[in-house]
Design a protein around this motif. Structure first.
Motif, PDB file in Angstrom:
ATOM      1  N   GLU A   1      28.044 -56.063   0.001  1.00  0.00           N
ATOM      2  CA  GLU A   1      27.567 -56.571   1.286  1.00  0.00           C
ATOM      3  C   GLU A   1      26.038 -56.553   1.358  1.00  0.00           C
ATOM      4  OE1 GLU A   1      29.861 -56.198   5.264  1.00  0.00           O
ATOM      5  OE2 GLU A   1      28.517 -54.472   5.177  1.00  0.00           O
ATOM      6  N   THR A   2      25.500 -57.508   2.148  1.00  0.00           N
ATOM      7  CA  THR A   2      24.065 -57.583   2.424  1.00  0.00           C
ATOM      8  C   THR A   2      23.841 -57.356   3.911  1.00  0.00           C
ATOM      9  OG1 THR A   2      23.672 -59.155   0.619  1.00  0.00           O
ATOM     10  CG2 THR A   2      22.014 -59.054   2.359  1.00  0.00           C
ATOM     11  N   PHE A   3      22.906 -56.478   4.235  1.00  0.00           N
ATOM     12  CA  PHE A   3      22.623 -56.215   5.640  1.00  0.00           C
ATOM     13  C   PHE A   3      21.124 -56.241   5.887  1.00  0.00           C
ATOM     14  CE2 PHE A   3      22.340 -52.057   3.660  1.00  0.00           C
ATOM     15  CZ  PHE A   3      21.288 -51.432   4.312  1.00  0.00           C
ATOM     16  N   LEU A   4      20.766 -56.458   7.150  1.00  0.00           N
ATOM     17  CA  LEU A   4      19.370 -56.418   7.573  1.00  0.00           C
ATOM     18  C   LEU A   4      19.210 -55.289   8.577  1.00  0.00           C
ATOM     19  CD1 LEU A   4      17.006 -59.332   8.438  1.00  0.00           C
ATOM     20  CD2 LEU A   4      17.236 -57.459  10.069  1.00  0.00           C
ATOM     21  N   THR A   5      18.145 -54.508   8.421  1.00  0.00           N
ATOM     22  CA  THR A   5      17.865 -53.446   9.381  1.00  0.00           C
ATOM     23  C   THR A   5      16.406 -53.501   9.804  1.00  0.00           C
ATOM     24  OG1 THR A   5      18.196 -51.093   9.865  1.00  0.00           O
ATOM     25  CG2 THR A   5      17.270 -51.647   7.702  1.00  0.00           C
TER      26      THR A   5
ATOM     27  N   ALA B   1      27.660 -44.496   2.323  1.00  0.00           N
ATOM     28  CA  ALA B   1      28.426 -45.654   1.856  1.00  0.00           C
ATOM     29  C   ALA B   1      28.142 -45.931   0.385  1.00  0.00           C
ATOM     30  CB  ALA B   1      28.100 -46.875   2.703  1.00  0.00           C
ATOM     31  N   ALA B   2      26.874 -45.818  -0.020  1.00  0.00           N
ATOM     32  CA  ALA B   2      26.499 -46.037  -1.420  1.00  0.00           C
ATOM     33  C   ALA B   2      27.083 -44.945  -2.315  1.00  0.00           C
ATOM     34  CB  ALA B   2      24.988 -46.089  -1.551  1.00  0.00           C
ATOM     35  N   ALA B   3      27.065 -43.703  -1.823  1.00  0.00           N
ATOM     36  CA  ALA B   3      27.632 -42.597  -2.597  1.00  0.00           C
ATOM     37  C   ALA B   3      29.137 -42.769  -2.793  1.00  0.00           C
ATOM     38  CB  ALA B   3      27.348 -41.272  -1.896  1.00  0.00           C
ATOM     39  N   ASP B   4      29.772 -43.492  -1.876  1.00  0.00           N
ATOM     40  CA  ASP B   4      31.206 -43.772  -1.988  1.00  0.00           C
ATOM     41  C   ASP B   4      31.496 -44.890  -2.983  1.00  0.00           C
ATOM     42  OD1 ASP B   4      31.772 -41.806  -0.167  1.00  0.00           O
ATOM     43  OD2 ASP B   4      32.011 -43.162   1.542  1.00  0.00           O
ATOM     44  N   GLY B   5      30.435 -45.462  -3.578  1.00  0.00           N
ATOM     45  CA  GLY B   5      30.619 -46.475  -4.607  1.00  0.00           C
ATOM     46  C   GLY B   5      30.321 -47.898  -4.202  1.00  0.00           C
ATOM     47  N   ASN B   6      29.793 -48.104  -2.990  1.00  0.00           N
ATOM     48  CA  ASN B   6      29.492 -49.452  -2.519  1.00  0.00           C
ATOM     49  C   ASN B   6      28.099 -49.893  -2.972  1.00  0.00           C
ATOM     50  OD1 ASN B   6      31.877 -50.017  -0.703  1.00  0.00           O
ATOM     51  ND2 ASN B   6      31.145 -48.112   0.196  1.00  0.00           N
ATOM     52  N   ASN B   7      28.016 -51.072  -3.582  1.00  0.00           N
ATOM     53  CA  ASN B   7      26.742 -51.676  -3.941  1.00  0.00           C
ATOM     54  C   ASN B   7      26.273 -52.536  -2.779  1.00  0.00           C
ATOM     55  OD1 ASN B   7      26.315 -50.993  -6.951  1.00  0.00           O
ATOM     56  ND2 ASN B   7      28.450 -51.672  -6.850  1.00  0.00           N
ATOM     57  N   LEU B   8      25.064 -52.288  -2.281  1.00  0.00           N
ATOM     58  CA  LEU B   8      24.575 -52.943  -1.077  1.00  0.00           C
ATOM     59  C   LEU B   8      23.213 -53.572  -1.323  1.00  0.00           C
ATOM     60  CD1 LEU B   8      25.437 -50.059   1.410  1.00  0.00           C
ATOM     61  CD2 LEU B   8      26.795 -52.127   1.012  1.00  0.00           C
TER      62      LEU B   8
END
Length: 282
Positions: free
Chosen positions: A118-122, A136-143
């Motif tokens: 996923e791509t997000f803007l903050t 979320a990244a530690a859970d294995g999600n590439n962002l």
């Protein structure tokens, strides 16, 4: 201690409102060391100092809520000065713990919105959003993260540096005005909050145009923060107007330089608000 804390809080305009709330709440412990002849005298002293602390930084809802919580749970509760002071100490501990833990609980509740790829803007620097992304990244999600500079004070640059240190997060930094250029590539917007008062989100200036553009492009917007930052009534947000030198180092003849720190976003433009207590779809 309280007078010193009031002076410090007045200077803490760009600090997390949770940090301000904790500092103010802890300062009230000084009252337990003062001499009070009656419970009524102690409670009047408490009320005066709570009012002074709230006035020191009127833009922070967490501060307002923390002070109100102390008053409600201490005033008219005990019959003796000793009992009232003991109760104040207990309430201070509870309020500080709730404020500090509320951010982490909100972050944990927000982890599930991020999916692999996923791509997000903050926008701005939200420690709560950053904690959610890190988990979320530690859970294995590439962002992929797009981060605005967030004027004034460029706190978005600080957020970008933190995100770049997280494995599996590809971080991009841009000027605030470029947000519309990259929003079409984003799956969502995720921002923190300074506070929500009734139907209005107050956050770092630049939030409103980002959210409005995302709404136009059908990009969902998620707001994450402690429930302590949500106020139904009794609180009036006061914007801060910072130094013109942050916009232009040199004065410009016949030009009034405006530099507000926050803007107001209608909550109806937000898809969901995630706090430590609830995930509310709007």
């Amino acid at each position: 201690m309280i007078d010193e804390t009031i002076a410090e809080i007045r200077e803490m305009q760009t600090h997390s409102s949770s940090v301000v709330a904790v500092k103010a709440t802890r300062a009230l412990s000084e009252l337990t060391e003062r001499d009070h002849a009656t419970v009524e005298e102690f409670e009047r002293d408490l009320e005066r100092n709570v009012s002074a602390l709230k006035r020191a930084n009127p833009s922070h809802a967490s501060l307002f809520n923390a002070m109100q919580t102390v008053l409600v749970n201490v005033v008219d509760r005990e019959d003796t000065v000793a009992e009232a002071k003991s109760l104040l100490e207990d309430v201070i501990d509870r309020v500080v713990e709730d404020v500090q833990q509320g951010k982490s609980r909100a972050a944990q509740n927000a982890v599930s919105i991020f999916e692999d790829g996923e791509t997000f803007l903050t926008h701005d620097f939200s420690s709560t959003v950053l904690e959610a992304v890190e988990t979320a990244a530690a859970d294995g999600n590439n962002l992929t993260a797009y981060v605005t500079e967030a004027r004034p004070r460029y706190l978005g640059r600080k957020a970008a540096r933190r995100l770049a240190e997280i494995d599996r997060v590809d971080t991009h930094l841009m000027v605030d005005g470029a947000a519309g250029t990259f929003l079409e590539d984003c799956d969502r917007v995720v921002v923190g909050m300074d506070c929500i008062v009734e139907d209005t989100l107050y956050n770092r200036v630049g939030t409103y145009p980002i959210v409005a553009t995302a709404n136009h492009l059908d990009v969902p917007v998620t707001v994450v923060g402690s429930a302590a930052k949500i106020v139904d009534d009794g609180f009036v947000f006061e914007n801060e107007f910072r130094s013109p030198a942050e916009v232009s180092l040199e004065p410009i003849e016949d030009v009034v330089i405006e530099n507000p720190a926050y803007d107001a976003t209608p909550v109806e433009l937000v898809d969901e608000v995630i706090t430590d207590n609830v995930v509310e779809n709007l």
